[in-house]
Design an enzyme around this catalytic site. Structure first.
Site, PDB file in Angstrom:
ATOM      1  N   GLU B  45      -2.176 -12.322 -12.786  1.00 22.41           N
ATOM      2  CA  GLU B  45      -2.802 -12.816 -11.353  1.00 22.41           C
ATOM      3  C   GLU B  45      -2.422 -14.139 -10.706  1.00 22.41           C
ATOM      4  O   GLU B  45      -2.051 -14.274  -9.730  1.00 22.41           O
ATOM      5  CB  GLU B  45      -4.477 -12.903 -11.487  1.00 22.41           C
ATOM      6  CG  GLU B  45      -5.071 -11.475 -11.976  1.00 22.41           C
ATOM      7  CD  GLU B  45      -4.969 -10.408 -10.815  1.00 22.41           C
ATOM      8  OE1 GLU B  45      -4.545 -10.545  -9.831  1.00 22.41           O
ATOM      9  OE2 GLU B  45      -4.958  -9.231 -11.250  1.00 22.41           O
ATOM     10  N   ASN B  49       0.095 -14.713  -7.488  1.00 17.29           N
ATOM     11  CA  ASN B  49      -0.345 -15.399  -6.523  1.00 17.29           C
ATOM     12  C   ASN B  49       0.659 -16.487  -6.130  1.00 17.29           C
ATOM     13  O   ASN B  49       0.960 -16.652  -4.794  1.00 17.29           O
ATOM     14  CB  ASN B  49      -1.654 -16.088  -6.795  1.00 17.29           C
ATOM     15  CG  ASN B  49      -2.934 -15.226  -6.678  1.00 17.29           C
ATOM     16  OD1 ASN B  49      -2.704 -13.940  -6.024  1.00 17.29           O
ATOM     17  ND2 ASN B  49      -3.963 -15.480  -7.142  1.00 17.29           N
ATOM     18  N   ARG B 103      -3.506  -6.046  -0.506  1.00 16.18           N
ATOM     19  CA  ARG B 103      -4.048  -6.945  -1.611  1.00 16.18           C
ATOM     20  C   ARG B 103      -5.651  -6.930  -1.364  1.00 16.18           C
ATOM     21  O   ARG B 103      -6.112  -6.647  -0.555  1.00 16.18           O
ATOM     22  CB  ARG B 103      -3.885  -8.450  -1.490  1.00 16.18           C
ATOM     23  CG  ARG B 103      -2.086  -8.763  -1.121  1.00 16.18           C
ATOM     24  CD  ARG B 103      -1.319  -8.270  -2.287  1.00 16.18           C
ATOM     25  NE  ARG B 103      -1.785  -8.655  -3.676  1.00 16.18           N
ATOM     26  CZ  ARG B 103      -0.930  -8.181  -4.707  1.00 16.18           C
ATOM     27  NH1 ARG B 103       0.206  -7.585  -4.504  1.00 16.18           N
ATOM     28  NH2 ARG B 103      -1.247  -8.347  -5.950  1.00 16.18           N
TER      29      ARG B 103
HETATM   30  N1  LIG Z   1      -0.987 -20.019  -5.400  1.00 20.33           N
HETATM   31  C1  LIG Z   1      -1.271 -19.852  -4.080  1.00 20.33           C
HETATM   32  N2  LIG Z   1      -0.675 -20.588  -3.039  1.00 20.33           N
HETATM   33  C2  LIG Z   1      -1.053 -20.273  -1.718  1.00 20.33           C
HETATM   34  N3  LIG Z   1      -2.426 -19.631  -1.525  1.00 20.33           N
HETATM   35  C3  LIG Z   1      -2.946 -18.968  -2.648  1.00 20.33           C
HETATM   36  C4  LIG Z   1      -2.360 -18.841  -3.863  1.00 20.33           C
HETATM   37  N4  LIG Z   1      -3.356 -18.332  -4.765  1.00 20.33           N
HETATM   38  C5  LIG Z   1      -4.396 -17.748  -3.946  1.00 20.33           C
HETATM   39  N5  LIG Z   1      -4.074 -18.039  -2.944  1.00 20.33           N
HETATM   40  C6  LIG Z   1      -4.877 -17.745  -1.746  1.00 20.33           C
HETATM   41  O1  LIG Z   1      -6.262 -17.415  -2.199  1.00 20.33           O
HETATM   42  C7  LIG Z   1      -6.290 -15.671  -1.699  1.00 20.33           C
HETATM   43  C8  LIG Z   1      -7.273 -14.949  -2.699  1.00 20.33           C
HETATM   44  O2  LIG Z   1      -6.336 -14.946  -4.023  1.00 20.33           O
HETATM   45  P1  LIG Z   1      -6.661 -13.709  -4.854  1.00 20.33           P
HETATM   46  O3  LIG Z   1      -5.744 -13.641  -5.937  1.00 20.33           O
HETATM   47  O4  LIG Z   1      -8.119 -13.776  -5.230  1.00 20.33           O
HETATM   48  O5  LIG Z   1      -6.511 -12.622  -3.859  1.00 20.33           O
HETATM   49  P2  LIG Z   1      -5.293 -11.801  -3.337  1.00 20.33           P
HETATM   50  O6  LIG Z   1      -4.014 -12.289  -3.958  1.00 20.33           O
HETATM   51  O7  LIG Z   1      -5.324 -12.055  -1.773  1.00 20.33           O
HETATM   52  O8  LIG Z   1      -5.477 -10.354  -3.537  1.00 20.33           O
HETATM   53  P3  LIG Z   1      -5.352  -9.592  -5.210  1.00 20.33           P
HETATM   54  O9  LIG Z   1      -5.264 -10.719  -6.158  1.00 20.33           O
HETATM   55  O10 LIG Z   1      -6.450  -8.620  -5.495  1.00 20.33           O
HETATM   56  O11 LIG Z   1      -4.176  -8.905  -5.096  1.00 20.33           O
HETATM   57  C9  LIG Z   1      -4.981 -15.297  -1.375  1.00 20.33           C
HETATM   58  O12 LIG Z   1      -5.213 -14.378  -0.696  1.00 20.33           O
HETATM   59  C10 LIG Z   1      -4.417 -16.533  -0.795  1.00 20.33           C
HETATM   60  O13 LIG Z   1      -4.663 -16.757   0.688  1.00 20.33           O
HETATM   61 MG   LIG Z   2      -4.023 -12.322  -5.987  1.00 20.61          MG
END
Ligand SMILES: Nc1ncnc2c1ncn2[C@@H]1O[C@H](COP(=O)(O)OP(=O)(O)OP(=O)(O)O)[C@@H](O)[C@H]1O
Ligand SMILES: [Mg+2]
Lengths: 113, 142
Positions: B45, B49, B103
């Site tokens: 995860e 990200n 996502r």
């Molecule tokens: N390393 C990162 N750099 C920039 N933004 C981030 C990062 N990690 C998370 N985010 C932000 O936080 C949000 C939520 O992250 P999360 O992993 O919970 O959901 P997601 O990646 O959008 O979906 P999923 O993980 O369920 O596929 C992301 O959509 C993004 O906007």
């Molecule tokens: Mg994610």
């Protein structure tokens, strides 16, 4: 992944193998969506029996396919998950919208009801 | 006490590489299959990200750091990408900055559920560091 059709149920069956993450999800999505269109079926089963690993990319893939089949009046079966994968699906309430079953056979019985 | 540090390019095929390394690193704690699989998911995860949000598909360096201390493991996943403006909101279940990419916004929620603790440090334009810990208790029953 292996795709096959069970005509009696208007069902496309996707047997998934290996590990499902962001790297592989796009290809699987395209293949399933292409077959859904081409075969003129409306139900979809995603079988995780041979899938050892899945993260939220798999969740996105399954939720996206749920939207696709419900838009054409069909249902989604998700089956054969290990504990870890099952927990991830439960976190977003998949069991409330899809047929969640231990095996494909069990899932298809639900389609009969 | 043991430490590791790994640097790799923000390519999607490195998601698997990183979670496999993390799992191998903690093997000396003798984790259960279930615990290994939880850590692999959480690392996947955080790295995913960094690839899709942090660097938004462009090339950058991701760092995975691990520390083993007694029966606890700590991992950090670090990127120098776009950073997160509102960390609290980003951590909410079902919040995604990229819903159009299929996502579901469950990444942080999964990391929380599968690890004992998670800390997110981030600054817009500077990058993000996600630090997670997990204690692997010795199994005394059964
Ligand atoms: N390393 C990162 N750099 C920039 N933004 C981030 C990062 N990690 C998370 N985010 C932000 O936080 C949000 C939520 O992250 P999360 O992993 O919970 O959901 P997601 O990646 O959008 O979906 P999923 O993980 O369920 O596929 C992301 O959509 C993004 O906007
Ligand atoms: Mg994610």
């Amino acid at each position: 992944m292996e795709l096959s059709v069970i005509g009696k149920y208007k069902l496309l069956v996707a047997r998934l193998y290996g590990e499902l993450d962001h790297h592989g999800a796009g290809e699987i999505r395209e293949a399933i969506d292409r077959e859904l269109m081409r075969r003129g079926v409306r139900n979809l089963a995603m079988d995780f029996t041979n899938m050892g690993f899945m993260d939220s990319s798999g969740l996105g893939l399954v939720m996206g396919r749920y939207k696709k089949v419900s838009a054409i009046g069909g249902r989604l079966i998700v089956c054969g998950m290990n504990n870890n994968i099952r927990r991830i699906f439960q976190m977003c309430g998949l069991q409330r919208i899809a047929i969640v079953a231990d095996s494909l056979e069990e899932g298809m019985e639900e389609l009969d009801k | 006490m043991n430490k590791m540090r790994l640097e790799f390019l923000s390519r999607s095929d490195n998601e698997r590489f990183a979670r496999t390394v993390a799992a191998a690193f903690m093997l000396e704690l003798d984790p259960t299959v279930e615990q290994l699989s939880e850590v692999k998911t959480a690392i996947s995860e955080a790295v995913t990200n960094a690839v899709i949000h942090g660097y938004d598909g462009s090339e950058g360096i991701i760092v995975l750091e691990g520390t083993l201390d007694k029966n606890a493991v700590k991992f950090s996943v670090i990127d120098r990408g776009i950073g997160i403006r509102d960390i609290e909101k980003a951590r909410e279940p079902l919040y995604s900055g990229k819903p159009e990419m299929e996502r579901s916004g469950m990444g942080f929620t999964i990391m929380e559920a599968f690890m004992d603790s998670i800390e997110v440090e981030s600054a817009p334009g500077k990058g993000t560091r996600v630090t997670m810990t997990k204690t692997v208790e010795a199994e005394d029953e059964g």
